[in-house]
Scaffold this motif. Structure first.
Motif, PDB file in Angstrom:
ATOM      1  N   LEU A  51       7.258  31.297  26.277  1.00 42.86           N
ATOM      2  CA  LEU A  51       6.224  30.515  25.619  1.00 42.86           C
ATOM      3  C   LEU A  51       6.820  30.109  24.285  1.00 42.86           C
ATOM      4  N   ASP A  52       6.946  28.812  24.057  1.00 36.70           N
ATOM      5  CA  ASP A  52       7.583  28.313  22.830  1.00 36.70           C
ATOM      6  C   ASP A  52       8.978  28.904  22.655  1.00 36.70           C
ATOM      7  N   ASP A  53       9.738  28.943  23.732  1.00 37.22           N
ATOM      8  CA  ASP A  53      11.127  29.431  23.739  1.00 37.22           C
ATOM      9  C   ASP A  53      11.273  30.902  23.376  1.00 37.22           C
ATOM     10  N   ASP A  54      10.200  31.670  23.487  1.00 36.25           N
ATOM     11  CA  ASP A  54      10.238  33.104  23.216  1.00 36.25           C
ATOM     12  C   ASP A  54       9.765  33.830  24.480  1.00 36.25           C
ATOM     13  N   PHE A  55      10.498  34.826  24.932  1.00 35.80           N
ATOM     14  CA  PHE A  55      10.152  35.502  26.182  1.00 35.80           C
ATOM     15  C   PHE A  55       8.886  36.332  26.046  1.00 35.80           C
ATOM     16  N   ILE A  56       8.038  36.207  27.063  1.00 30.26           N
ATOM     17  CA  ILE A  56       6.821  37.014  27.172  1.00 30.26           C
ATOM     18  C   ILE A  56       7.066  38.175  28.118  1.00 30.26           C
ATOM     19  N   LYS A 113      -3.094  37.943  29.815  1.00 33.60           N
ATOM     20  CA  LYS A 113      -3.773  37.044  28.875  1.00 33.60           C
ATOM     21  C   LYS A 113      -3.710  37.609  27.457  1.00 33.60           C
ATOM     22  N   ARG A 114      -3.880  38.909  27.326  1.00 38.41           N
ATOM     23  CA  ARG A 114      -3.785  39.544  26.014  1.00 38.41           C
ATOM     24  C   ARG A 114      -2.362  39.408  25.463  1.00 38.41           C
ATOM     25  N   ALA A 115      -1.361  39.569  26.324  1.00 39.51           N
ATOM     26  CA  ALA A 115       0.036  39.419  25.891  1.00 39.51           C
ATOM     27  C   ALA A 115       0.283  38.002  25.363  1.00 39.51           C
ATOM     28  N   VAL A 116      -0.245  37.004  26.049  1.00 38.56           N
ATOM     29  CA  VAL A 116      -0.080  35.614  25.611  1.00 38.56           C
ATOM     30  C   VAL A 116      -0.787  35.397  24.273  1.00 38.56           C
ATOM     31  N   GLU A 117      -2.003  35.900  24.141  1.00 36.42           N
ATOM     32  CA  GLU A 117      -2.741  35.763  22.880  1.00 36.42           C
ATOM     33  C   GLU A 117      -1.975  36.408  21.728  1.00 36.42           C
ATOM     34  N   MET A 118      -1.441  37.584  21.974  1.00 33.18           N
ATOM     35  CA  MET A 118      -0.699  38.287  20.931  1.00 33.18           C
ATOM     36  C   MET A 118       0.584  37.533  20.574  1.00 33.18           C
ATOM     37  N   ALA A 121      -0.200  34.678  18.457  1.00 33.81           N
ATOM     38  CA  ALA A 121      -0.562  35.113  17.119  1.00 33.81           C
ATOM     39  C   ALA A 121       0.654  35.600  16.319  1.00 33.81           C
ATOM     40  N   GLY A 122       1.826  35.604  16.959  1.00 34.27           N
ATOM     41  CA  GLY A 122       3.035  36.000  16.269  1.00 34.27           C
ATOM     42  C   GLY A 122       3.387  37.474  16.354  1.00 34.27           C
ATOM     43  N   THR A 123       2.701  38.215  17.204  1.00 38.45           N
ATOM     44  CA  THR A 123       2.980  39.648  17.368  1.00 38.45           C
ATOM     45  C   THR A 123       4.286  39.844  18.120  1.00 38.45           C
ATOM     46  N   ASP A 124       5.130  40.721  17.636  1.00 42.05           N
ATOM     47  CA  ASP A 124       6.375  41.056  18.315  1.00 42.05           C
ATOM     48  C   ASP A 124       6.033  42.061  19.410  1.00 42.05           C
ATOM     49  N   LEU A 125       6.208  41.672  20.663  1.00 40.48           N
ATOM     50  CA  LEU A 125       5.906  42.550  21.788  1.00 40.48           C
ATOM     51  C   LEU A 125       7.114  43.366  22.225  1.00 40.48           C
ATOM     52  N   GLY A 126       8.245  43.118  21.620  1.00 42.19           N
ATOM     53  CA  GLY A 126       9.444  43.870  21.956  1.00 42.19           C
ATOM     54  C   GLY A 126      10.152  43.361  23.198  1.00 42.19           C
ATOM     55  N   CYS A 127       9.916  42.121  23.562  1.00 46.33           N
ATOM     56  CA  CYS A 127      10.549  41.545  24.763  1.00 46.33           C
ATOM     57  C   CYS A 127      11.995  41.208  24.508  1.00 46.33           C
TER      58      CYS A 127
END
Length: 127
Positions: A51-56, A113-118, A121-127
Motif C-alpha cells: 500500500l503506497d509502496d510499503d508492504f502490509i 482491515k485494522r492492519a490497513v487502517e494502521m 495512519a503511519g503505524t510501523d507494523l514491522g513488515c
C-alpha cells in the motif's frame, strides 16, 4: 516452501490443487478486498501486498500450513480477540488444514482491515 515465480499469476499456477491453495486464495481475496489500492507482487519468493509502496503483508503456502506474514501481529490485535484459536507467532499467522475454516469467520477480515487502517495512519507494523 519457496516458489520461483516471476509474478503473482505464475506463483498461483505453481501451487498444488489442495486445501492450501484454497486457503491461500481465500486469504488473497480478503487482502485485496481490504483496500482497493493494495498492489500484489512476488517478494521474497512469496506473494507480497503493498500500500503506497510499503508492504502490509505476505502470503505463502508451506507444506503443513498457509502463512500470513504481518509484521508484529500483537500491534494489530493487542488483545488477541481477532486471532483467537489460531497459531500466531510474532509476525506470522499459520493456518493448518484444521484451522483453514477460520479464514472465513470474520476475525481475519477485521484483522486485515485494522492492519490497513494502521498502515494508512503511519503505524510501523514491522513488515
Amino acid at each position: 516452501m519457496q516458489y520461483e515465480a516471476s509474478d503473482p499469476q505464475d506463483y498461483l499456477r505453481q501451487l498444488d490443487d489442495d486445501w492450501r491453495r484454497q486457503g491461500l486464495l481465500a486469504l488473497r481475496e480478503l487482502i485485496l478486498a481490504s483496500d482497493p489500492e493494495i498492489k500484489e507482487c512476488v517478494h521474497y519468493k512469496m506473494l507480497g501486498y503493498t500500500l503506497d509502496d510499503d508492504f502490509i503483508c505476505h502470503l505463502n503456502a508451506q507444506k503443513q500450513y498457509v502463512s500470513l506474514y504481518v509484521g508484529d501481529a500483537a500491534k494489530i490485535d493487542p488483545d488477541g480477540a481477532l486471532l483467537n484459536g489460531l497459531s500466531v507467532g510474532k509476525g506470522c499467522i499459520r493456518f493448518s488444514k484444521s484451522k483453514a475454516k477460520h479464514i472465513s469467520e470474520g476475525g481475519i477480515e477485521a484483522f486485515l482491515k485494522r492492519a490497513v487502517e494502521m498502515k494508512r495512519a503511519g503505524t510501523d507494523l514491522g513488515c
